[in-house]
Scaffold this motif. Structure first.
Motif, PDB file in Angstrom:
ATOM      1  N   MET A   3       0.849  -1.190   0.000  1.00 51.54           N
ATOM      2  CA  MET A   3       0.000   0.000   0.000  1.00 51.54           C
ATOM      3  C   MET A   3       0.886   1.243   0.000  1.00 51.54           C
ATOM      4  SD  MET A   3      -3.140  -1.321   0.159  1.00 51.54           S
ATOM      5  CE  MET A   3      -4.316  -0.186   0.920  1.00 51.54           C
ATOM      6  N   LYS A  84      -4.948   8.719   2.233  1.00 51.41           N
ATOM      7  CA  LYS A  84      -5.383   7.333   2.084  1.00 51.41           C
ATOM      8  C   LYS A  84      -4.203   6.448   1.719  1.00 51.41           C
ATOM      9  CE  LYS A  84      -6.915   8.630  -2.552  1.00 51.41           C
ATOM     10  NZ  LYS A  84      -8.074   8.726  -3.474  1.00 51.41           N
ATOM     11  N   LEU A  85      -4.390   5.150   1.981  1.00 53.27           N
ATOM     12  CA  LEU A  85      -3.447   4.130   1.550  1.00 53.27           C
ATOM     13  C   LEU A  85      -4.017   3.474   0.299  1.00 53.27           C
ATOM     14  CD1 LEU A  85      -2.450   2.473   4.950  1.00 53.27           C
ATOM     15  CD2 LEU A  85      -1.081   4.046   3.574  1.00 53.27           C
ATOM     16  N   PRO A 296      -7.584  -0.802  -4.662  1.00 51.34           N
ATOM     17  CA  PRO A 296      -8.056  -0.859  -3.272  1.00 51.34           C
ATOM     18  C   PRO A 296      -7.565   0.326  -2.467  1.00 51.34           C
ATOM     19  CG  PRO A 296      -6.319  -2.486  -3.660  1.00 51.34           C
ATOM     20  CD  PRO A 296      -6.682  -1.915  -4.995  1.00 51.34           C
ATOM     21  N   GLU A 297      -8.459   0.955  -1.714  1.00 49.92           N
ATOM     22  CA  GLU A 297      -8.127   2.150  -0.952  1.00 49.92           C
ATOM     23  C   GLU A 297      -8.559   1.994   0.503  1.00 49.92           C
ATOM     24  OE1 GLU A 297      -9.951   5.492  -2.761  1.00 49.92           O
ATOM     25  OE2 GLU A 297      -8.660   5.493  -4.541  1.00 49.92           O
ATOM     26  N   GLN A 298      -7.763   2.566   1.384  1.00 51.35           N
ATOM     27  CA  GLN A 298      -8.100   2.646   2.802  1.00 51.35           C
ATOM     28  C   GLN A 298      -8.038   4.114   3.216  1.00 51.35           C
ATOM     29  OE1 GLN A 298      -5.624   0.295   5.390  1.00 51.35           O
ATOM     30  NE2 GLN A 298      -6.530   1.126   7.243  1.00 51.35           N
ATOM     31  N   LEU A 299      -9.201   4.699   3.489  1.00 47.58           N
ATOM     32  CA  LEU A 299      -9.274   6.117   3.833  1.00 47.58           C
ATOM     33  C   LEU A 299      -8.747   6.349   5.237  1.00 47.58           C
ATOM     34  CD1 LEU A 299     -12.789   6.971   2.346  1.00 47.58           C
ATOM     35  CD2 LEU A 299     -10.545   7.218   1.282  1.00 47.58           C
ATOM     36  N   LEU A 300      -7.984   7.452   5.406  1.00 47.78           N
ATOM     37  CA  LEU A 300      -7.322   7.749   6.688  1.00 47.78           C
ATOM     38  C   LEU A 300      -7.771   9.066   7.301  1.00 47.78           C
ATOM     39  CD1 LEU A 300      -3.670   6.786   5.664  1.00 47.78           C
ATOM     40  CD2 LEU A 300      -5.358   5.326   6.787  1.00 47.78           C
TER      41      LEU A 300
END
Length: 327
Positions: A3, A84-85, A296-300
């Protein structure tokens, strides 16, 4: 999964000096406060030769208050920048066609005259199941459905991209489950209704049978004509040797159905020929599917926002406690 850290809106940080700009440009906020009124104020001022002037008391913030406001503003900006990652991009398959397999499981499919590549003899249905399963597994770009017919037609698997469940349902099917007759007209009509309800424009039907239509009041050519008007292409596949004494394969009708709908007729008398038919069909109907790039995303944003709120709360509590102690 690898990521990478990204900020969607880095320009948000240009707003960082905005509070200082407001502080310089806007006038101080004036608040009315309780004052001690003297009865001889103006007489006293006249005696002292002092002229009273209007004034305002400006409240000064301490270093803790400035620290709390700075941290809160920085956290809000960090959250608004949408950190985001992001993972490596993947290709997401988007289905573009409905492919309905319509298989005959009438009593005649139990005839043991099917030559396997291992030299053994199998029933027609056993041979068809084995090769058809491989064909279905390769059609990952299509929405596949499964219809079995005999005296009547029955939906075994609705249109889906899950080829594993379709193969499992195929493996569980046995001859005569749908009756002993061969109602080709009913099978095409039933399958046409299923495809009519589907939203995709490209619709293909593969009809497998080893016999002739048993009647039932529905002509295969009539329903095939109706399917052709709805842009349904029907490929017909005859199973077994049409010259065998026990065969009642109606090649003329199957050829007419395929011709009417823009498809093609195939004949398979053993496992090797059936595998070649499926290869030809894959060439005629290549897996035309669209691809969408999926990352694919991971919101921070929740982390700087939570830090801003918590730090502001802690500093407010410290300031309140210090005021309480001074009293």
């Amino acid at each position: 999964m690898d990521m990478n850290f990204e900020i969607a809106y880095p320009w948000v940080f240009f707003l960082l000096p905005l509070p200082i700009l407001f502080y310089w440009l806007l006038p101080p906020l004036k608040k009315r406060r309780t004052a001690l009124k003297g009865a001889f104020f103006f007489r006293s001022a006249e005696a002292m030769e002092v002229k009273p002037q209007e004034s305002a008391w400006i409240s000064r913030r301490n270093i803790l208050q400035w620290l709390g406001l700075s941290i809160s503003w920085l956290g809000i900006l960090a959250a608004a920048s949408n950190p985001k990652l992001v993972g490596q991009p993947d290709m997401k398959v988007k289905t573009s066609r409905s492919f309905l397999v319509v298989a005959d499981i009438s009593f005649s499919m139990d005839t043991r005259d099917w030559a396997g590549t291992d030299g053994k003899m199998y029933t027609r249905w056993e041979g068809v199941k084995q090769v058809l399963g491989d064909f279905i597994e390769k059609r990952k770009g299509d929405r596949l459905g499964l219809v079995f017919f005999g005296s009547n037609a029955y939906l075994q698997a609705p249109l889906t991209t899950d080829t594993e469940i379709i193969n499992w349902l195929l493996s569980q099917a046995e001859v005569s489950m749908a009756g002993q007759m061969t109602a080709i007209g009913k099978a095409i009509g039933f399958s046409h209704e299923l495809l009519q309800a589907d939203s995709l424009d490209h619709k293909v039907m593969l009809l497998l049978t080893d016999g002739a239509d048993s009647g039932g009041g529905i002509s295969p050519l009539v329903v095939a004509t109706a399917a052709a008007k709805d842009s349904v292409t029907i490929y017909t596949l005859g199973i077994g040797d049409p010259n065998a004494p026990s065969s009642d394969l109606d090649e003329a009708t199957l050829k007419a159905i395929a011709e009417e709908t823009g498809g093609q007729y195939f004949l398979a008398m053993d496992e090797q020929q059936l595998a070649q038919v499926y290869e030809t069909l894959n060439a005629l109907e290549p897996m035309e599917f669209e691809e969408e790039e999926y990352r694919p995303e991971q919101l921070l944003f929740i982390y700087p926002l939570a830090f801003s709120l918590i730090s502001g709360l802690i500093i407010t509590l410290i300031i309140t406690l210090l005021k309480f102690i001074r009293r």
